[in-house]
Design an enzyme around this catalytic site. Structure first.
Site, PDB file in Angstrom:
ATOM      1  N   LYS A 172       1.183  -1.616  -0.077  1.00 45.64           N
ATOM      2  CA  LYS A 172      -0.106  -0.113   0.306  1.00 45.64           C
ATOM      3  C   LYS A 172       0.447   1.652   0.089  1.00 45.64           C
ATOM      4  O   LYS A 172       0.798   1.858  -1.052  1.00 45.64           O
ATOM      5  CB  LYS A 172      -1.083   0.415   0.784  1.00 45.64           C
ATOM      6  CG  LYS A 172      -2.007  -0.837   1.106  1.00 45.64           C
ATOM      7  CD  LYS A 172      -3.112  -0.557   2.416  1.00 45.64           C
ATOM      8  CE  LYS A 172      -2.594  -1.221   3.812  1.00 45.64           C
ATOM      9  NZ  LYS A 172      -1.915  -2.278   4.137  1.00 45.64           N
ATOM     10  N   ARG A 220      -9.485   1.321   8.364  1.00 40.80           N
ATOM     11  CA  ARG A 220      -9.327   0.035   8.782  1.00 40.80           C
ATOM     12  C   ARG A 220     -10.547  -0.470   8.902  1.00 40.80           C
ATOM     13  O   ARG A 220     -10.190  -2.313   9.111  1.00 40.80           O
ATOM     14  CB  ARG A 220      -8.242  -0.050  10.058  1.00 40.80           C
ATOM     15  CG  ARG A 220      -6.576   0.763   9.410  1.00 40.80           C
ATOM     16  CD  ARG A 220      -6.004   0.043   8.527  1.00 40.80           C
ATOM     17  NE  ARG A 220      -4.480  -0.410   8.729  1.00 40.80           N
ATOM     18  CZ  ARG A 220      -3.566  -0.053   9.092  1.00 40.80           C
ATOM     19  NH1 ARG A 220      -3.727   1.236   7.734  1.00 40.80           N
ATOM     20  NH2 ARG A 220      -2.115  -0.208   9.437  1.00 40.80           N
ATOM     21  N   ARG A 264      11.995  -4.556   4.556  1.00 37.33           N
ATOM     22  CA  ARG A 264      11.090  -3.335   4.378  1.00 37.33           C
ATOM     23  C   ARG A 264      12.924  -2.933   4.804  1.00 37.33           C
ATOM     24  O   ARG A 264      12.665  -2.464   6.169  1.00 37.33           O
ATOM     25  CB  ARG A 264       9.891  -3.204   4.841  1.00 37.33           C
ATOM     26  CG  ARG A 264       8.343  -3.440   4.353  1.00 37.33           C
ATOM     27  CD  ARG A 264       7.697  -2.595   4.642  1.00 37.33           C
ATOM     28  NE  ARG A 264       7.279  -2.622   5.398  1.00 37.33           N
ATOM     29  CZ  ARG A 264       5.404  -2.503   6.064  1.00 37.33           C
ATOM     30  NH1 ARG A 264       5.129  -2.061   5.394  1.00 37.33           N
ATOM     31  NH2 ARG A 264       5.545  -1.791   6.677  1.00 37.33           N
ATOM     32  N   ARG A 318      10.999  -0.562  10.694  1.00 37.08           N
ATOM     33  CA  ARG A 318       9.815  -0.112  11.572  1.00 37.08           C
ATOM     34  C   ARG A 318      10.464  -1.215  12.354  1.00 37.08           C
ATOM     35  O   ARG A 318      10.548  -2.258  12.788  1.00 37.08           O
ATOM     36  CB  ARG A 318       9.100  -0.566  10.517  1.00 37.08           C
ATOM     37  CG  ARG A 318       8.629   0.624   9.926  1.00 37.08           C
ATOM     38  CD  ARG A 318       7.397   0.854   9.200  1.00 37.08           C
ATOM     39  NE  ARG A 318       5.792   0.036   9.828  1.00 37.08           N
ATOM     40  CZ  ARG A 318       5.290   0.732   9.569  1.00 37.08           C
ATOM     41  NH1 ARG A 318       4.583   0.586   8.210  1.00 37.08           N
ATOM     42  NH2 ARG A 318       4.259  -0.447   9.661  1.00 37.08           N
ATOM     43  N   ARG A 337       0.688  -8.637  13.488  1.00 39.35           N
ATOM     44  CA  ARG A 337      -0.106  -7.375  12.548  1.00 39.35           C
ATOM     45  C   ARG A 337      -0.779  -8.193  11.482  1.00 39.35           C
ATOM     46  O   ARG A 337      -1.898  -7.441  11.047  1.00 39.35           O
ATOM     47  CB  ARG A 337       1.309  -6.191  11.966  1.00 39.35           C
ATOM     48  CG  ARG A 337       0.978  -5.885  12.992  1.00 39.35           C
ATOM     49  CD  ARG A 337       2.929  -4.652  12.319  1.00 39.35           C
ATOM     50  NE  ARG A 337       3.040  -4.039  11.225  1.00 39.35           N
ATOM     51  CZ  ARG A 337       3.547  -4.132  10.644  1.00 39.35           C
ATOM     52  NH1 ARG A 337       4.637  -4.750   9.853  1.00 39.35           N
ATOM     53  NH2 ARG A 337       2.615  -3.264   9.223  1.00 39.35           N
TER      54      ARG A 337
HETATM   55  P1  AMP Z   1       0.745   1.442   8.480  1.00 41.03           P
HETATM   56  O1  AMP Z   1       1.946   2.575   8.152  1.00 41.03           O
HETATM   57  O2  AMP Z   1      -0.365   1.863   7.882  1.00 41.03           O
HETATM   58  O3  AMP Z   1       1.584   0.027   8.949  1.00 41.03           O
HETATM   59  O4  AMP Z   1       0.014   1.880  10.178  1.00 41.03           O
HETATM   60  C1  AMP Z   1       1.682   1.422  11.313  1.00 41.03           C
HETATM   61  C2  AMP Z   1       0.192   1.581  12.274  1.00 41.03           C
HETATM   62  O5  AMP Z   1      -0.323   2.556  12.722  1.00 41.03           O
HETATM   63  C3  AMP Z   1      -0.396   0.500  11.942  1.00 41.03           C
HETATM   64  O6  AMP Z   1      -0.117  -1.092  12.994  1.00 41.03           O
HETATM   65  C4  AMP Z   1      -1.266   0.571  13.238  1.00 41.03           C
HETATM   66  O7  AMP Z   1      -0.976   0.474  15.015  1.00 41.03           O
HETATM   67  C5  AMP Z   1      -1.410   2.401  12.946  1.00 41.03           C
HETATM   68  N1  AMP Z   1      -2.517   2.678  12.275  1.00 41.03           N
HETATM   69  C6  AMP Z   1      -1.761   3.101  10.477  1.00 41.03           C
HETATM   70  N2  AMP Z   1      -3.676   3.507   9.814  1.00 41.03           N
HETATM   71  C7  AMP Z   1      -4.222   3.369  10.803  1.00 41.03           C
HETATM   72  C8  AMP Z   1      -5.600   3.376  11.064  1.00 41.03           C
HETATM   73  N3  AMP Z   1      -6.556   3.791  10.070  1.00 41.03           N
HETATM   74  N4  AMP Z   1      -6.848   3.068  12.595  1.00 41.03           N
HETATM   75  C9  AMP Z   1      -5.968   2.252  13.447  1.00 41.03           C
HETATM   76  N5  AMP Z   1      -4.441   2.343  13.360  1.00 41.03           N
HETATM   77  C10 AMP Z   1      -4.246   2.886  12.616  1.00 41.03           C
END
Ligand code: AMP
Length: 212
Positions: free
Chosen positions: A13, A88, A127, A160, A171
């Site tokens: 994404k 989400r 990553r 990360r 996750r």
């Molecule tokens: P990502 O970079 O999209 O994988 O997001 C990293 C982390 O941020 C996720 O594992 C969640 O803990 C938090 N996060 C990101 N977007 C959301 C969302 N829309 N709702 C809740 N938590 C989020």
């Protein structure tokens, strides 16, 4: 044009959103990036979000939705947005629909990138991210020209916290797009499914085609 990008962690994404935003000039809004920025700056929001992020869990809807709505209320988001990592779940999707409807807009496309679990596990382990400009790399699929260094800005690359193997499984378990979320966009007629187990360029091409 308002587009949401859906898919499990590791589906690509973030990388695809960067590419599509560049090609279409849509504003790229990533809630994950916003949380990471807050963590880096040690804000109150960042401290709260970190407790969930480090465990591989979602940040509570109330906090996430408030942050997102504030962001799309700012100038620059009126012409069109590529949402990456939001929504989400259905609660978040409904909040976004309502906010857009209030401005006479709607989600035009929901692009679902699908990738099998085994492949996701392999991808998340490899990553790397640029500390300065946020560009994403992958050891195997999309490596930088010089290891540890960003091709675009020369910044240092890091991994990360939540890409550690013990967090990755959580996750994957907790952050796959729920069926109800996919149904939400299918019912609205905006869903397009894209096979994410192909080259980066092939996936980008399919996504751009689906946006039209
Ligand atoms: P990502 O970079 O999209 O994988 O997001 C990293 C982390 O941020 C996720 O594992 C969640 O803990 C938090 N996060 C990101 N977007 C959301 C969302 N829309 N709702 C809740 N938590 C989020």
């Amino acid at each position: 044009m308002f587009v949401v990008l859906l898919g499990p962690p590791g589906a690509g994404k973030g990388t695809q959103a960067q590419r599509i935003a560049e090609a279409t000039k849509l504003l790229h809004i990533s809630t994950g990036d916003m949380f990471r920025e807050n963590v880096k700056n040690e804000t109150e929001l960042g401290k709260l979000a970190k407790t969930f992020m480090d465990r591989g869990e979602l940040v509570p809807d109330e906090v996430t939705i408030r942050m997102l709505l504030e962001r799309i209320g700012r100038p620059g988001a009126a012409a069109g947005v590529m949402f990456d990592g939001f929504p989400r779940n259905v609660v978040q999707a409904q909040a976004l629909d309502d906010a857009l409807a209030a401005r006479g807009n709607r989600i035009d496309r929901a692009l679902l990138i699908s990738v099998p679990d085994e492949e996701l596990l392999a991808r998340l382990g490899g990553r790397w991210i640029c500390r300065d400009c946020g560009h994403l790399y992958h050891e195997r699929n999309d490596p930088p020209k010089t290891a540890g260094k960003c091709d675009h800005c020369g910044g240092e690359l890091y991994q990360r916290e939540d890409d550690r193997p013990e967090v990755v499984q959580t996750r994957l378990d907790k952050q796959k797009p729920p069926a109800a979320l996919i149904d939400h966009y299918r019912a609205a007629g905006s869903l397009r499914e894209i096979d994410g187990q192909r080259s980066l360029d092939a996936v980008t091409a399919s996504l751009l085609e689906a946006i039209g």
